[in-house]
Design a protein around this motif. Sequence first.
Motif, PDB file in Angstrom:
ATOM      1  N   ASP A   1      10.757  -8.465  -6.434  1.00  0.00           N
ATOM      2  CA  ASP A   1      10.130  -8.241  -5.341  1.00  0.00           C
ATOM      3  C   ASP A   1       9.916  -6.530  -5.146  1.00  0.00           C
ATOM      4  O   ASP A   1       8.087  -6.770  -4.480  1.00  0.00           O
ATOM      5  N   ASP A   2      10.057  -5.320  -6.111  1.00  0.00           N
ATOM      6  CA  ASP A   2       9.186  -4.489  -5.298  1.00  0.00           C
ATOM      7  C   ASP A   2       8.161  -4.205  -6.230  1.00  0.00           C
ATOM      8  O   ASP A   2       7.578  -3.976  -6.233  1.00  0.00           O
TER       9      ASP A   2
ATOM     10  N   HIS B   1       6.311  -6.811  -6.529  1.00  0.00           N
ATOM     11  CA  HIS B   1       5.775  -8.094  -6.436  1.00  0.00           C
ATOM     12  C   HIS B   1       4.911  -6.379  -5.423  1.00  0.00           C
ATOM     13  O   HIS B   1       3.099  -6.836  -4.447  1.00  0.00           O
ATOM     14  N   LYS B   2       5.197  -5.588  -4.277  1.00  0.00           N
ATOM     15  CA  LYS B   2       5.165  -4.921  -3.012  1.00  0.00           C
ATOM     16  C   LYS B   2       4.320  -4.000  -3.600  1.00  0.00           C
ATOM     17  O   LYS B   2       3.435  -3.552  -3.596  1.00  0.00           O
ATOM     18  N   TRP B   3       4.632  -3.271  -5.292  1.00  0.00           N
ATOM     19  CA  TRP B   3       3.640  -2.312  -5.388  1.00  0.00           C
ATOM     20  C   TRP B   3       2.304  -3.174  -5.970  1.00  0.00           C
ATOM     21  O   TRP B   3       0.900  -2.230  -5.703  1.00  0.00           O
TER      22      TRP B   3
ATOM     23  N   LYS C   1       1.073  -5.765  -4.317  1.00  0.00           N
ATOM     24  CA  LYS C   1       0.486  -5.400  -3.034  1.00  0.00           C
ATOM     25  C   LYS C   1      -0.798  -4.092  -3.047  1.00  0.00           C
ATOM     26  O   LYS C   1      -1.745  -3.740  -2.479  1.00  0.00           O
ATOM     27  N   LYS C   2       0.602  -3.039  -3.399  1.00  0.00           N
ATOM     28  CA  LYS C   2      -0.584  -1.887  -2.391  1.00  0.00           C
ATOM     29  C   LYS C   2      -1.566  -1.881  -3.816  1.00  0.00           C
ATOM     30  O   LYS C   2      -2.263  -0.769  -2.842  1.00  0.00           O
TER      31      LYS C   2
END
Length: 183
Positions: free
Chosen positions: A147-148, A150-152, A154-155
């Motif tokens: 999850d982390d 995937h967030k990165w 996106k950023k």
Amino acid sequence: MLRSIGGYDYPPHENANPVSDYRLITDAKKPVRVFSLSCGKDLWQGDLGVSYPELGKLAIRGAWMAFTSDDRLYLRWRDETVLLLNKITKDAPEKASFDCAKASNNTEREICSSRELSGFDRSISDAYMRLLNQTQDAGENEKIIADDQHKWIKKRNTCNSDKKCILSLMKFRLQFLVDQSRT
């Protein structure tokens, strides 16, 4: 602590040679240039190959580099590590960790157009997979790491085609993943 005696041949023979002793991949019919590395007047990592005084000069001492005719560079390092570098040709395509033909946004296209960004992308992917595998091996939940990541991504993608922005985020991410895999 035992130090290197040099390659696979033990005991070393009179004609100690990194190419044969370390089983380097070369064309036997073409020349190989081998250099010992020095720092000042001493061999660089000169303690390699000297734990067996009875072998005298037979052990290959210190760090060395071997250049082969097919544009490979081998570097002997600590703990019998041999680093292999292959020359990249000017027309070689950049290789990101993903299929560049399927790049779906400006950030991915920028990564695919840059050898530097592609290299960082592969390093991040490798570090991420290593951390994910370590987490699985420890019996921990890898979902948090996935999850982390995937967030990165996106950023990272908010950088669009701003190479400095992408590179900055990639450097921080790589360091973060490496630090996490050490803990």
